[in-house]
Design an enzyme around this catalytic site. Structure first.
Site, mmCIF file in Angstrom:
data_model
loop_
_atom_site.group_PDB
_atom_site.id
_atom_site.type_symbol
_atom_site.label_atom_id
_atom_site.label_comp_id
_atom_site.label_asym_id
_atom_site.label_seq_id
_atom_site.Cartn_x
_atom_site.Cartn_y
_atom_site.Cartn_z
ATOM 1 N NE ARG A 18 -4.285 -0.988 -0.233
ATOM 2 C CZ ARG A 18 -4.358 -1.916 -1.179
ATOM 3 N NH1 ARG A 18 -3.334 -2.153 -1.962
ATOM 4 N NH2 ARG A 18 -5.462 -2.602 -1.383
ATOM 5 C CG ASP A 60 2.281 -2.583 -8.095
ATOM 6 O OD1 ASP A 60 2.240 -2.273 -9.307
ATOM 7 O OD2 ASP A 60 1.367 -3.196 -7.519
ATOM 8 C CD GLU A 115 -6.246 4.523 -1.668
ATOM 9 O OE1 GLU A 115 -6.993 5.167 -0.919
ATOM 10 O OE2 GLU A 115 -5.725 3.441 -1.388
ATOM 11 C CG HIS A 154 -2.456 -0.895 -6.949
ATOM 12 N ND1 HIS A 154 -2.813 -0.133 -5.884
ATOM 13 C CD2 HIS A 154 -2.612 -2.186 -6.548
ATOM 14 C CE1 HIS A 154 -3.177 -0.898 -4.882
ATOM 15 N NE2 HIS A 154 -3.052 -2.163 -5.262
HETATM 16 P P1 NAD Z 1 -2.521 -10.665 5.010
HETATM 17 O O1 NAD Z 1 -3.611 -10.107 5.845
HETATM 18 O O2 NAD Z 1 -2.547 -12.106 4.674
HETATM 19 O O3 NAD Z 1 -1.107 -10.356 5.692
HETATM 20 C C1 NAD Z 1 -0.748 -9.089 6.180
HETATM 21 C C2 NAD Z 1 0.215 -9.313 7.329
HETATM 22 O O4 NAD Z 1 0.743 -8.044 7.704
HETATM 23 C C3 NAD Z 1 -0.443 -9.920 8.584
HETATM 24 O O5 NAD Z 1 0.267 -11.074 8.991
HETATM 25 C C4 NAD Z 1 -0.329 -8.798 9.619
HETATM 26 O O6 NAD Z 1 -0.142 -9.285 10.945
HETATM 27 C C5 NAD Z 1 0.898 -8.082 9.129
HETATM 28 N N1 NAD Z 1 1.053 -6.710 9.614
HETATM 29 C C6 NAD Z 1 0.104 -5.784 9.882
HETATM 30 N N2 NAD Z 1 0.689 -4.644 10.317
HETATM 31 C C7 NAD Z 1 2.027 -4.882 10.321
HETATM 32 C C8 NAD Z 1 3.155 -4.091 10.678
HETATM 33 N N3 NAD Z 1 3.035 -2.827 11.100
HETATM 34 N N4 NAD Z 1 4.375 -4.644 10.569
HETATM 35 C C9 NAD Z 1 4.525 -5.915 10.125
HETATM 36 N N5 NAD Z 1 3.503 -6.705 9.789
HETATM 37 C C10 NAD Z 1 2.262 -6.195 9.880
HETATM 38 O O7 NAD Z 1 -2.500 -9.743 3.702
HETATM 39 P P2 NAD Z 1 -1.925 -10.131 2.274
HETATM 40 O O8 NAD Z 1 -3.002 -10.785 1.478
HETATM 41 O O9 NAD Z 1 -0.609 -10.803 2.444
HETATM 42 O O10 NAD Z 1 -1.740 -8.667 1.649
HETATM 43 C C11 NAD Z 1 -0.650 -7.844 2.023
HETATM 44 C C12 NAD Z 1 -0.754 -6.500 1.334
HETATM 45 O O11 NAD Z 1 -0.754 -6.652 -0.092
HETATM 46 C C13 NAD Z 1 -2.031 -5.703 1.638
HETATM 47 O O12 NAD Z 1 -1.656 -4.362 1.906
HETATM 48 C C14 NAD Z 1 -2.782 -5.708 0.360
HETATM 49 O O13 NAD Z 1 -3.580 -4.569 0.222
HETATM 50 C C15 NAD Z 1 -1.648 -5.713 -0.655
HETATM 51 N N6 NAD Z 1 -2.057 -6.147 -1.997
HETATM 52 C C16 NAD Z 1 -1.513 -5.531 -3.068
HETATM 53 C C17 NAD Z 1 -1.874 -5.905 -4.355
HETATM 54 C C18 NAD Z 1 -1.269 -5.274 -5.581
HETATM 55 O O14 NAD Z 1 -1.704 -5.574 -6.702
HETATM 56 N N7 NAD Z 1 -0.271 -4.433 -5.445
HETATM 57 C C19 NAD Z 1 -2.830 -6.936 -4.530
HETATM 58 C C20 NAD Z 1 -3.356 -7.552 -3.408
HETATM 59 C C21 NAD Z 1 -2.953 -7.174 -2.130
#
Ligand code: NAD
Length: 328
Positions: free
Chosen positions: A232, A256, A262, A293
């Site tokens: 993000r 990315d 936003e 993204h």
């Molecule tokens: P997930 O919920 O499976 O994992 C996220 C992890 O981050 C969790 O284990 C949580 O405990 C941890 N976390 C939260 N705050 C933290 C911090 N301050 N320090 C360290 N760890 C922390 O989520 P995911 O499915 O693995 O997605 C991760 C990210 O990828 C999200 O931000 C999502 O929006 C992003 N994403 C991006 C795209 C893209 O196309 N660029 C696509 C899908 C998801």
């Protein structure tokens, strides 16, 4: 049974058609996104599948409620654009698709890392300037000899760890909620920042995570660190990143998810580019890879979005429950 898909993109259409042919369930595809003015086109259908990045208002759900639809939206991310109270009041149940291919995003993060660690931007720049000899002088590093710090070890972070470990890299993980039953080498955040040659972010963009990578965090990092953010935009203080790219402390950045994407995202269709000097400066830097993204964007992910969204919808319609129902 009849389903209607709103906001159908050309890349989704073949998977929707394939699903309909396979299941024998009629599925109408509409390219316009669902709104109060076109919801009447859903009359006579049992459920709606639609894309998620546009607003879904209480008024829409009120109109939609007359048809007793259940709605499955895709893909994942925040649900701020959906008036959940309005949906509930209208008796419309909502589901989403929280994960559609963690590997797609992880592979993209690794792709960015590989591009940066072998200085491909600089090499290409020289070649574009017809300087073949100049392009030969960018010595790279083996990922397998690096320490990779993965921040956030959820679905995507764990997929990235698996790939980096495949290169033979030493991988450190940081997560306030460590994954169970893994052999991830967890350390505290400061240790990860201090010891990593490559830092890869996979945490949600919660307000509490805004600028978790700020000027102070960059100060703790190794010289020549590479940082990749496919999670993000708010996680990195972009001005601090720019300062550290200019100084050479950061050897490369893969972004990315841009901090200011936003507020510009919806306008982007209208004017075609960001109106942002920070973006423009980074675009000129050969040691920065920017992308709009799209880390998730693979055939597998798009097919999964469609399939998982329809599976949720069929869950509502056939069993009265969807695996990914959203209730708040
Ligand atoms: P997930 O919920 O499976 O994992 C996220 C992890 O981050 C969790 O284990 C949580 O405990 C941890 N976390 C939260 N705050 C933290 C911090 N301050 N320090 C360290 N760890 C922390 O989520 P995911 O499915 O693995 O997605 C991760 C990210 O990828 C999200 O931000 C999502 O929006 C992003 N994403 C991006 C795209 C893209 O196309 N660029 C696509 C899908 C998801």
């Amino acid at each position: 049974m009849k389903i209607v898909s709103f906001g159908t993109r050309p890349d989704e259409a073949p998977y929707l058609t394939e699903w309909s042919e396979r299941t024998g369930i009629e599925l109408k595809q509409i390219t316009a996104t669902l709104n109060e003015d076109n919801v009447d086109q859903a009359a006579g259908y049992d459920g709606i599948t639609c894309m998620q990045t546009v607003p879904y208002s209480a008024a829409l759900f009120q109109k939609n409620g007359r048809f007793r639809h259940q709605v499955s939206v895709h893909p994942q991310c925040c649900l701020d654009n959906i008036d959940m109270a309005g949906a509930k009041a209208a008796g419309v149940r909502i589901s989403n698709v929280p994960a559609y291919s963690p590997e797609a995003i992880a592979e993209f993060a690794v792709t960015m890392t590989m591009h940066l660690i072998r200085n491909m931007g600089q090499v290409e720049q020289h070649l574009r300037e017809n300087d073949y000899n100049g392009a030969m002088h960018y010595i790279g590093r083996n990922v397998g000899d690096c320490t990779v710090g993965v921040i956030g070890t959820g679905r995507i972070g764990r997929a990235a760890i698996q790939i980096f470990e495949g290169f033979g890299a030493k991988v450190l993980g940081y997560d306030p909620y460590p994954a169970k039953n893994t052999d991830i080498d967890y350390v505290d955040l400061d240790t990860l920042l201090r010891e990593s040659d490559i830092i890869d972010l996979h945490v949600p963009g919660l307000p509490s995570n805004t600028h978790m990578i700020d000027a102070a965090a960059f100060d703790k990092m190794k010289d020549r660190v590479i940082i990749v953010n496919t999670a993000r935009g708010n996680l990195i203080d972009t001005q601090a990143l720019l300062d550290n790219l200019r100084s050479g402390k950061v050897a490369g950045a893969g972004i990315d998810t841009f901090e200011y994407e936003e507020q510009d995202l919806l306008n982007l269709e209208q004017h075609g580019s960001f109106n942002d000097p920070v973006w423009d400066e980074m675009m000129q830097m050969p040691n920065v890879v920017l992308s709009p993204h799209i880390a998730y964007y693979t055939e597998t992910a798009v097919r999964n979005m469609v399939e998982f969204s329809l599976a949720n919808l069929m869950g509502f319609l056939e069993k009265g429950a969807a695996e990914n129902e959203v209730t708040k």
